[in-house]
Design a protein around this motif. Sequence first.
Motif, PDB file in Angstrom:
ATOM      1  N   PRO A   1     145.472 102.783  74.808  1.00  0.00           N
ATOM      2  CA  PRO A   1     146.270 102.670  76.027  1.00  0.00           C
ATOM      3  C   PRO A   1     145.471 101.959  77.133  1.00  0.00           C
ATOM      4  O   PRO A   1     144.255 102.125  77.202  1.00  0.00           O
ATOM      5  N   PRO A   2     146.106 101.174  77.986  1.00  0.00           N
ATOM      6  CA  PRO A   2     147.563 100.992  78.060  1.00  0.00           C
ATOM      7  C   PRO A   2     148.102  99.866  77.187  1.00  0.00           C
ATOM      8  O   PRO A   2     149.277  99.562  77.248  1.00  0.00           O
ATOM      9  N   TYR A   3     147.249  99.245  76.368  1.00  0.00           N
ATOM     10  CA  TYR A   3     147.674  98.070  75.599  1.00  0.00           C
ATOM     11  C   TYR A   3     148.374  98.444  74.298  1.00  0.00           C
ATOM     12  O   TYR A   3     149.494  98.058  74.039  1.00  0.00           O
ATOM     13  N   GLN A   4     147.631  99.163  73.437  1.00  0.00           N
ATOM     14  CA  GLN A   4     148.163  99.638  72.162  1.00  0.00           C
ATOM     15  C   GLN A   4     148.781  98.514  71.329  1.00  0.00           C
ATOM     16  O   GLN A   4     149.900  98.631  70.833  1.00  0.00           O
ATOM     17  N   ALA A   5     148.047  97.436  71.172  1.00  0.00           N
ATOM     18  CA  ALA A   5     148.511  96.335  70.332  1.00  0.00           C
ATOM     19  C   ALA A   5     148.681  96.829  68.902  1.00  0.00           C
ATOM     20  O   ALA A   5     147.828  97.539  68.371  1.00  0.00           O
ATOM     21  N   GLU A   6     149.774  96.458  68.286  1.00  0.00           N
ATOM     22  CA  GLU A   6     150.040  96.875  66.907  1.00  0.00           C
ATOM     23  C   GLU A   6     149.104  96.184  65.929  1.00  0.00           C
ATOM     24  O   GLU A   6     148.759  96.729  64.886  1.00  0.00           O
ATOM     25  N   ASP A   7     148.726  94.973  66.245  1.00  0.00           N
ATOM     26  CA  ASP A   7     147.914  94.206  65.311  1.00  0.00           C
ATOM     27  C   ASP A   7     146.831  93.450  66.078  1.00  0.00           C
ATOM     28  O   ASP A   7     145.886  94.048  66.545  1.00  0.00           O
ATOM     29  N   PHE A   8     146.991  92.153  66.266  1.00  0.00           N
ATOM     30  CA  PHE A   8     145.970  91.346  66.924  1.00  0.00           C
ATOM     31  C   PHE A   8     146.230  91.203  68.413  1.00  0.00           C
ATOM     32  O   PHE A   8     147.362  91.303  68.881  1.00  0.00           O
ATOM     33  N   TYR A   9     145.148  90.928  69.143  1.00  0.00           N
ATOM     34  CA  TYR A   9     145.280  90.635  70.567  1.00  0.00           C
ATOM     35  C   TYR A   9     144.253  89.577  70.954  1.00  0.00           C
ATOM     36  O   TYR A   9     143.221  89.417  70.303  1.00  0.00           O
ATOM     37  N   THR A  10     144.558  88.854  72.007  1.00  0.00           N
ATOM     38  CA  THR A  10     143.617  87.905  72.579  1.00  0.00           C
ATOM     39  C   THR A  10     143.627  88.092  74.079  1.00  0.00           C
ATOM     40  O   THR A  10     144.357  88.922  74.615  1.00  0.00           O
ATOM     41  N   MET A  11     142.803  87.328  74.782  1.00  0.00           N
ATOM     42  CA  MET A  11     142.712  87.452  76.236  1.00  0.00           C
ATOM     43  C   MET A  11     142.189  86.145  76.807  1.00  0.00           C
ATOM     44  O   MET A  11     141.714  85.263  76.069  1.00  0.00           O
ATOM     45  N   SER A  12     142.249  85.998  78.098  1.00  0.00           N
ATOM     46  CA  SER A  12     141.785  84.781  78.756  1.00  0.00           C
ATOM     47  C   SER A  12     140.259  84.713  78.720  1.00  0.00           C
ATOM     48  O   SER A  12     139.581  85.740  78.615  1.00  0.00           O
ATOM     49  N   PRO A  13     139.691  83.495  78.817  1.00  0.00           N
ATOM     50  CA  PRO A  13     138.225  83.387  78.904  1.00  0.00           C
ATOM     51  C   PRO A  13     137.653  84.177  80.079  1.00  0.00           C
ATOM     52  O   PRO A  13     136.545  84.721  79.977  1.00  0.00           O
ATOM     53  N   ALA A  14     138.393  84.266  81.184  1.00  0.00           N
ATOM     54  CA  ALA A  14     137.912  85.041  82.332  1.00  0.00           C
ATOM     55  C   ALA A  14     137.785  86.514  81.973  1.00  0.00           C
ATOM     56  O   ALA A  14     136.824  87.187  82.382  1.00  0.00           O
ATOM     57  N   ASP A  15     138.739  87.031  81.188  1.00  0.00           N
ATOM     58  CA  ASP A  15     138.649  88.426  80.761  1.00  0.00           C
ATOM     59  C   ASP A  15     137.563  88.611  79.707  1.00  0.00           C
ATOM     60  O   ASP A  15     136.896  89.656  79.670  1.00  0.00           O
ATOM     61  N   MET A  16     137.377  87.625  78.833  1.00  0.00           N
ATOM     62  CA  MET A  16     136.274  87.705  77.868  1.00  0.00           C
ATOM     63  C   MET A  16     134.944  87.857  78.591  1.00  0.00           C
ATOM     64  O   MET A  16     134.066  88.620  78.160  1.00  0.00           O
ATOM     65  N   ALA A  17     134.801  87.142  79.704  1.00  0.00           N
ATOM     66  CA  ALA A  17     133.540  87.174  80.453  1.00  0.00           C
ATOM     67  C   ALA A  17     133.243  88.559  81.004  1.00  0.00           C
ATOM     68  O   ALA A  17     132.076  88.910  81.220  1.00  0.00           O
ATOM     69  N   LYS A  18     134.273  89.376  81.236  1.00  0.00           N
ATOM     70  CA  LYS A  18     134.066  90.726  81.747  1.00  0.00           C
ATOM     71  C   LYS A  18     133.335  91.606  80.739  1.00  0.00           C
ATOM     72  O   LYS A  18     132.770  92.649  81.097  1.00  0.00           O
TER      73      LYS A  18
END
Length: 268
Positions: free
Chosen positions: A199-216
Amino acid sequence: MKFKCTFEQRVFMRQFFTLALLTIVLSGCGPFIRTTKGGSEIVFDGAITKESVAKFKEELAASPKAKKLMIRSRGGDAEAGIDIGDLVFQRHLDVEVKDHCMSACANYIFPAGRAKVIPKDALVAWHGRGFAHAVHVIQTREVPAPVDKPLEHFEIPDAEKKAFVDKIINAMIDQRSKEEDFYKKIGVNSFIAWIGRIPPYQAEDFYTMSPADMAKFGVSRVQADAGYENSDFSQRTSSKLVVIKVGDEVSPPVIANPKRPEEWFTWK
């Protein structure tokens, strides 16, 4: 006492108890690994396996001028992914994704690169299945208790089931330590590899994110088109894929024996 398992049972055991493998249907016996462009780039195309670690190590030794790893992989064995990621980090290789880098590739190889390149229409996607996530799943009982339905696939006496499961869980905990050591070495928070499954995402399978979020999470120097996370990834995977957005207030902690990770943050 030794337990006899069929091939299908051994595959099932690895999938359930380690949660560290992607179930991959690929032709051939392993990835295609070779050096190109006068020795400056190494190409890795296919599943991440224990055998591919040795092949990749040999290619690195034969290619002292290699500066970049070009990779296309849907994932594979988690421990092998850690070993290849460690080699990438030691050699200070850039990593460029061709089409897709998923599961163990995203968990360990992509973040280990010096610079990370995601070309137009390429995809980097996580879905858990690492050792920290596996231990969390068992500890929080997000799956049936290990002594219940999963062991129906094995001919194990009831009196010996708990010891059998405990041995597997202890092995996972040992592997989690190796995984955490790897992430600390490369300066990346391991939570990136499974935050999308809680939570709060609970992806059923795969997920990705922005490069800015990767940097976090410490995955820095990511080169991608503006709006990468809004791309149409339908040509890269038929799996369910969601884009998660990590708020500015989130500062993922170093995880040790997590119980309720949803309590670590104050979500807006």
